[in-house]
Design a protein around this motif. Structure first.
Motif, PDB file in Angstrom:
ATOM      1  N   GLU A  70      47.863  31.725  49.865  1.00 32.75           N
ATOM      2  CA  GLU A  70      46.662  31.535  50.674  1.00 32.75           C
ATOM      3  C   GLU A  70      46.449  30.050  50.949  1.00 32.75           C
ATOM      4  O   GLU A  70      46.134  29.666  52.075  1.00 32.75           O
ATOM      5  CB  GLU A  70      45.423  32.133  50.005  1.00 32.75           C
ATOM      6  CG  GLU A  70      44.195  31.991  50.886  1.00 32.75           C
ATOM      7  CD  GLU A  70      42.966  32.737  50.395  1.00 32.75           C
ATOM      8  OE1 GLU A  70      42.012  32.823  51.167  1.00 32.75           O
ATOM      9  OE2 GLU A  70      42.957  33.232  49.256  1.00 32.75           O
ATOM     10  N   VAL A  71      46.646  29.209  49.936  1.00 32.66           N
ATOM     11  CA  VAL A  71      46.509  27.758  50.123  1.00 32.66           C
ATOM     12  C   VAL A  71      47.473  27.289  51.209  1.00 32.66           C
ATOM     13  O   VAL A  71      47.098  26.496  52.088  1.00 32.66           O
ATOM     14  CB  VAL A  71      46.762  26.994  48.798  1.00 32.66           C
ATOM     15  CG1 VAL A  71      46.892  25.494  49.038  1.00 32.66           C
ATOM     16  CG2 VAL A  71      45.650  27.274  47.800  1.00 32.66           C
ATOM     17  N   SER A  72      48.685  27.802  51.204  1.00 39.30           N
ATOM     18  CA  SER A  72      49.684  27.413  52.199  1.00 39.30           C
ATOM     19  C   SER A  72      49.230  27.780  53.617  1.00 39.30           C
ATOM     20  O   SER A  72      49.359  26.979  54.550  1.00 39.30           O
ATOM     21  CB  SER A  72      51.015  28.091  51.868  1.00 39.30           C
ATOM     22  OG  SER A  72      51.990  27.741  52.811  1.00 39.30           O
ATOM     23  N   PHE A  73      48.676  28.974  53.792  1.00 41.47           N
ATOM     24  CA  PHE A  73      48.206  29.391  55.111  1.00 41.47           C
ATOM     25  C   PHE A  73      46.978  28.584  55.552  1.00 41.47           C
ATOM     26  O   PHE A  73      46.847  28.253  56.739  1.00 41.47           O
ATOM     27  CB  PHE A  73      47.906  30.894  55.147  1.00 41.47           C
ATOM     28  CG  PHE A  73      49.148  31.722  55.302  1.00 41.47           C
ATOM     29  CD1 PHE A  73      49.794  31.819  56.517  1.00 41.47           C
ATOM     30  CD2 PHE A  73      49.673  32.399  54.223  1.00 41.47           C
ATOM     31  CE1 PHE A  73      50.943  32.581  56.660  1.00 41.47           C
ATOM     32  CE2 PHE A  73      50.825  33.168  54.345  1.00 41.47           C
ATOM     33  CZ  PHE A  73      51.460  33.257  55.577  1.00 41.47           C
ATOM     34  N   ILE A  74      46.095  28.247  54.624  1.00 41.15           N
ATOM     35  CA  ILE A  74      44.946  27.409  54.970  1.00 41.15           C
ATOM     36  C   ILE A  74      45.449  26.032  55.409  1.00 41.15           C
ATOM     37  O   ILE A  74      44.933  25.446  56.365  1.00 41.15           O
ATOM     38  CB  ILE A  74      43.945  27.290  53.799  1.00 41.15           C
ATOM     39  CG1 ILE A  74      43.380  28.652  53.416  1.00 41.15           C
ATOM     40  CG2 ILE A  74      42.813  26.323  54.155  1.00 41.15           C
ATOM     41  CD1 ILE A  74      42.628  28.661  52.080  1.00 41.15           C
ATOM     42  N   ASN A  75      46.461  25.536  54.724  1.00 41.66           N
ATOM     43  CA  ASN A  75      47.060  24.257  55.096  1.00 41.66           C
ATOM     44  C   ASN A  75      47.649  24.330  56.510  1.00 41.66           C
ATOM     45  O   ASN A  75      47.505  23.394  57.302  1.00 41.66           O
ATOM     46  CB  ASN A  75      48.132  23.864  54.077  1.00 41.66           C
ATOM     47  CG  ASN A  75      48.571  22.439  54.254  1.00 41.66           C
ATOM     48  OD1 ASN A  75      47.756  21.532  54.332  1.00 41.66           O
ATOM     49  ND2 ASN A  75      49.879  22.243  54.337  1.00 41.66           N
ATOM     50  N   ASN A  76      48.289  25.444  56.845  1.00 44.30           N
ATOM     51  CA  ASN A  76      48.803  25.636  58.207  1.00 44.30           C
ATOM     52  C   ASN A  76      47.652  25.620  59.209  1.00 44.30           C
ATOM     53  O   ASN A  76      47.781  25.060  60.304  1.00 44.30           O
ATOM     54  CB  ASN A  76      49.565  26.955  58.323  1.00 44.30           C
ATOM     55  CG  ASN A  76      50.867  26.950  57.564  1.00 44.30           C
ATOM     56  OD1 ASN A  76      51.390  25.906  57.187  1.00 44.30           O
ATOM     57  ND2 ASN A  76      51.402  28.132  57.312  1.00 44.30           N
ATOM     58  N   LEU A 116      37.814  24.127  56.031  1.00 42.15           N
ATOM     59  CA  LEU A 116      39.137  24.508  55.522  1.00 42.15           C
ATOM     60  C   LEU A 116      39.480  23.735  54.251  1.00 42.15           C
ATOM     61  O   LEU A 116      40.022  24.310  53.296  1.00 42.15           O
ATOM     62  CB  LEU A 116      40.211  24.281  56.593  1.00 42.15           C
ATOM     63  CG  LEU A 116      40.142  25.204  57.802  1.00 42.15           C
ATOM     64  CD1 LEU A 116      41.098  24.718  58.899  1.00 42.15           C
ATOM     65  CD2 LEU A 116      40.462  26.644  57.415  1.00 42.15           C
ATOM     66  N   VAL A 117      39.162  22.451  54.225  1.00 40.00           N
ATOM     67  CA  VAL A 117      39.412  21.644  53.021  1.00 40.00           C
ATOM     68  C   VAL A 117      38.592  22.190  51.853  1.00 40.00           C
ATOM     69  O   VAL A 117      39.104  22.331  50.731  1.00 40.00           O
ATOM     70  CB  VAL A 117      39.116  20.148  53.289  1.00 40.00           C
ATOM     71  CG1 VAL A 117      39.083  19.352  51.988  1.00 40.00           C
ATOM     72  CG2 VAL A 117      40.148  19.565  54.246  1.00 40.00           C
TER      73      VAL A 117
END
Length: 134
Positions: A70-76, A116-117
């Motif tokens: 989930e963190v990876s997708f939020i980063n995207n 998002l952050v």
């Protein structure tokens, strides 16, 4: 071992940041629709692709069982939001939108990025709690 959340069906549409992103996309789409064909095809396509990627990544990330994914997708989503800001700047430079419109949409992008952050921080704290509990 990667932290996993309790399996459950979650509705990404309930996320405030997702709702905000969808409103932002709608505003951008209305503006792009008024452009001539060439500008829509070149700059408009890029703005819409990048902005819709914000919401799409939120949806995909929110559906993950593994918190780090989930963190990876939020980063995207963060990256796509920044890319949209660049295309909005290009639209302003090409005189497709005025300065006031640019600032309004850019400020909304900044608000979405802050959300998002905050979301990344929240999910990372869940990861830390799961590691301590496990």
């Amino acid at each position: 071992m990667e932290a996993m959340r309790e399996p459950q069906v979650r509705d990404f549409r309930r996320l405030t940041v997702y709702q905000k992103a969808m409103e932002w996309i709608g505003k951008i789409r209305e503006i792009v629709k008024a452009w001539d064909w060439e500008d829509r095809k070149v700059i408009g396509n890029q703005i819409l692709r990048a902005s819709t990627s914000v919401a799409a990544n939120l949806a995909e990330g929110n559906g993950q069982l593994y918190l780090q994914k989930e963190v990876s997708f939020i980063n995207n989503a963060l990256g796509s939001c920044s890319e949209t800001q660049m295309w909005l700047e290009e639209a302003r430079n090409a005189k497709l939108i005025d300065q006031q419109t640019f600032e309004r949409l850019d400020n909304e992008a900044i608000e979405i990025r802050k959300m998002l952050v905050a979301m990344v921080k929240k999910v990372k704290s869940e990861i830390g709690e799961n590691r301590r509990a496990g």
